[in-house]
Design a protein around this motif. Structure first.
Motif, PDB file in Angstrom:
ATOM      1  N   GLY A   5       0.793  -1.226   0.000  1.00 21.80           N
ATOM      2  CA  GLY A   5       0.000   0.000   0.000  1.00 21.80           C
ATOM      3  C   GLY A   5       0.824   1.274   0.000  1.00 21.80           C
ATOM      4  N   ILE A   6       2.117   1.170   0.287  1.00 14.13           N
ATOM      5  CA  ILE A   6       2.990   2.343   0.256  1.00 14.13           C
ATOM      6  C   ILE A   6       3.372   2.593  -1.208  1.00 14.13           C
ATOM      7  N   PRO A   7       3.210   3.820  -1.687  1.00 16.28           N
ATOM      8  CA  PRO A   7       3.553   4.099  -3.093  1.00 16.28           C
ATOM      9  C   PRO A   7       5.014   3.765  -3.402  1.00 16.28           C
ATOM     10  N   ILE A   8       5.242   3.309  -4.613  1.00  7.62           N
ATOM     11  CA  ILE A   8       6.588   2.918  -5.032  1.00  7.62           C
ATOM     12  C   ILE A   8       7.582   4.067  -4.876  1.00  7.62           C
ATOM     13  N   GLY A   9       7.128   5.290  -5.119  1.00  6.96           N
ATOM     14  CA  GLY A   9       8.011   6.444  -4.971  1.00  6.96           C
ATOM     15  C   GLY A   9       8.540   6.601  -3.561  1.00  6.96           C
ATOM     16  N   LEU A  10       7.744   6.261  -2.567  1.00  5.23           N
ATOM     17  CA  LEU A  10       8.225   6.313  -1.184  1.00  5.23           C
ATOM     18  C   LEU A  10       9.099   5.112  -0.861  1.00  5.23           C
ATOM     19  N   ARG A  11       8.721   3.954  -1.346  1.00  6.84           N
ATOM     20  CA  ARG A  11       9.556   2.761  -1.110  1.00  6.84           C
ATOM     21  C   ARG A  11      10.945   2.954  -1.700  1.00  6.84           C
ATOM     22  N   ASN A  12      11.022   3.692  -2.805  1.00  7.15           N
ATOM     23  CA  ASN A  12      12.304   3.946  -3.477  1.00  7.15           C
ATOM     24  C   ASN A  12      12.964   5.249  -3.031  1.00  7.15           C
ATOM     25  N   ASN A  13      12.367   5.964  -2.085  1.00 15.17           N
ATOM     26  CA  ASN A  13      12.855   7.293  -1.686  1.00 15.17           C
ATOM     27  C   ASN A  13      12.977   8.204  -2.907  1.00 15.17           C
ATOM     28  N   ASN A  14      12.003   8.110  -3.792  1.00 13.90           N
ATOM     29  CA  ASN A  14      12.003   8.797  -5.087  1.00 13.90           C
ATOM     30  C   ASN A  14      10.618   9.432  -5.274  1.00 13.90           C
ATOM     31  N   PRO A  15      10.358  10.552  -4.578  1.00 14.64           N
ATOM     32  CA  PRO A  15       8.994  11.082  -4.517  1.00 14.64           C
ATOM     33  C   PRO A  15       8.393  11.582  -5.826  1.00 14.64           C
ATOM     34  N   LEU A  16       9.215  11.836  -6.844  1.00 14.57           N
ATOM     35  CA  LEU A  16       8.653  12.229  -8.138  1.00 14.57           C
ATOM     36  C   LEU A  16       8.827  11.135  -9.182  1.00 14.57           C
ATOM     37  N   ASN A  17       9.178   9.941  -8.733  1.00 12.03           N
ATOM     38  CA  ASN A  17       9.278   8.775  -9.616  1.00 12.03           C
ATOM     39  C   ASN A  17      10.194   9.008 -10.811  1.00 12.03           C
ATOM     40  N   ALA A 110       6.579  19.799  -3.942  1.00 10.39           N
ATOM     41  CA  ALA A 110       5.586  19.279  -2.995  1.00 10.39           C
ATOM     42  C   ALA A 110       4.266  18.980  -3.713  1.00 10.39           C
ATOM     43  N   ALA A 111       3.829  19.893  -4.570  1.00  9.91           N
ATOM     44  CA  ALA A 111       2.569  19.681  -5.302  1.00  9.91           C
ATOM     45  C   ALA A 111       2.696  18.508  -6.271  1.00  9.91           C
ATOM     46  N   MET A 112       3.825  18.408  -6.959  1.00  7.45           N
ATOM     47  CA  MET A 112       4.025  17.289  -7.879  1.00  7.45           C
ATOM     48  C   MET A 112       4.056  15.960  -7.128  1.00  7.45           C
ATOM     49  N   SER A 113       4.599  15.959  -5.921  1.00  2.00           N
ATOM     50  CA  SER A 113       4.638  14.712  -5.147  1.00  2.00           C
ATOM     51  C   SER A 113       3.234  14.258  -4.757  1.00  2.00           C
ATOM     52  N   ASP A 114       2.321  15.200  -4.569  1.00  2.00           N
ATOM     53  CA  ASP A 114       0.923  14.825  -4.292  1.00  2.00           C
ATOM     54  C   ASP A 114       0.358  13.994  -5.446  1.00  2.00           C
ATOM     55  N   VAL A 115       0.696  14.383  -6.664  1.00  2.00           N
ATOM     56  CA  VAL A 115       0.193  13.670  -7.838  1.00  2.00           C
ATOM     57  C   VAL A 115       0.931  12.339  -8.001  1.00  2.00           C
ATOM     58  N   GLU A 116       2.237  12.368  -7.853  1.00  2.00           N
ATOM     59  CA  GLU A 116       3.047  11.161  -8.067  1.00  2.00           C
ATOM     60  C   GLU A 116       2.813  10.094  -6.997  1.00  2.00           C
ATOM     61  N   LEU A 117       2.635  10.528  -5.757  1.00  2.00           N
ATOM     62  CA  LEU A 117       2.518   9.578  -4.639  1.00  2.00           C
ATOM     63  C   LEU A 117       1.083   9.397  -4.143  1.00  2.00           C
ATOM     64  N   GLY A 118       0.243  10.370  -4.413  1.00  2.00           N
ATOM     65  CA  GLY A 118      -1.087  10.422  -3.816  1.00  2.00           C
ATOM     66  C   GLY A 118      -1.057  11.457  -2.703  1.00  2.00           C
ATOM     67  N   LYS A 119      -2.108  12.223  -2.575  1.00  2.00           N
ATOM     68  CA  LYS A 119      -2.126  13.351  -1.626  1.00  2.00           C
ATOM     69  C   LYS A 119      -1.788  12.948  -0.196  1.00  2.00           C
ATOM     70  N   SER A 120      -2.212  11.775   0.224  1.00  2.00           N
ATOM     71  CA  SER A 120      -1.957  11.392   1.612  1.00  2.00           C
ATOM     72  C   SER A 120      -0.500  10.992   1.847  1.00  2.00           C
ATOM     73  N   TYR A 121       0.281  10.837   0.785  1.00  2.00           N
ATOM     74  CA  TYR A 121       1.686  10.457   0.918  1.00  2.00           C
ATOM     75  C   TYR A 121       2.651  11.535   0.453  1.00  2.00           C
ATOM     76  N   GLY A 122       2.132  12.618  -0.129  1.00  2.00           N
ATOM     77  CA  GLY A 122       2.992  13.665  -0.674  1.00  2.00           C
ATOM     78  C   GLY A 122       3.911  14.259   0.370  1.00  2.00           C
ATOM     79  N   ILE A 123       5.040  14.753  -0.088  1.00  5.17           N
ATOM     80  CA  ILE A 123       5.997  15.405   0.806  1.00  5.17           C
ATOM     81  C   ILE A 123       5.599  16.869   0.941  1.00  5.17           C
ATOM     82  N   ASN A 124       6.086  17.511   1.987  1.00  8.17           N
ATOM     83  CA  ASN A 124       5.661  18.895   2.206  1.00  8.17           C
ATOM     84  C   ASN A 124       6.746  19.891   1.782  1.00  8.17           C
ATOM     85  N   GLU A 125       6.320  21.128   1.658  1.00  6.46           N
ATOM     86  CA  GLU A 125       7.213  22.198   1.208  1.00  6.46           C
ATOM     87  C   GLU A 125       8.428  22.341   2.115  1.00  6.46           C
TER      88      GLU A 125
END
Length: 138
Positions: A5-17, A110-125
């Motif tokens: 359930g954790i987005p691949i971008g977070l598993r890879n420490n790659n928030p914009l994939n 930060a906004a792009m990470s919301d799209v890439e990871l999903g809003k609940s997983y996005g990184i903050n500014e």
């Protein structure tokens, strides 16, 4: 099991994939055959910011619309929705030039990470700004 359930971008420490490339990113540890993997989230954020700064400076892509369209082309994404979300989240027009500043690029990533990871997983500014300043990216 803990990563289910954790987005691949977070598993890879790659928030914009960021896709696999020959680039020797700082903190790059491997790939999953499609996306880069970084040893820490900060290194993944750093790589994303560096890519976006390159789009801005080398490629002269200075609007949210042009930057996101290159990052997430229509052949792979719902680019118009992506652009609209990022511009609205940043409080800017998709077609107006944005400045190359720490604050602006922190908002962009930060906004792009919301799209890439999903809003609940996005990184903050704050996380992005901290990385930009620590590595002297802007």
């Amino acid at each position: 099991m803990g990563n289910v359930g954790i987005p691949i971008g977070l598993r890879n420490n790659n928030p914009l994939n960021i896709r696999v490339s020959s680039n020797t990113w700082l903190g790059k540890v491997a790939s999953d055959n499609a996306f880069e993997k970084f040893s820490t989230l900060d290194y993944g954020i750093r790589a994303a910011v560096k890519n976006l700064i390159t789009y801005y400076t080398r490629d002269k892509l200075v609007t949210v619309g042009s930057i996101v369209s290159k990052w997430a082309p229509p052949s792979e994404n719902h680019t118009s929705n992506y652009v609209k979300y990022v511009a609205e989240k940043m409080g800017v027009s998709a077609t107006s030039a944005i400045p190359l500043t720490v604050d602006t690029f922190a908002k962009l990533v930060a906004a792009m990470s919301d799209v890439e990871l999903g809003k609940s997983y996005g990184i903050n500014e704050y996380q992005v700004k901290n990385v930009i300043l620590r590595f002297g990216l802007i």
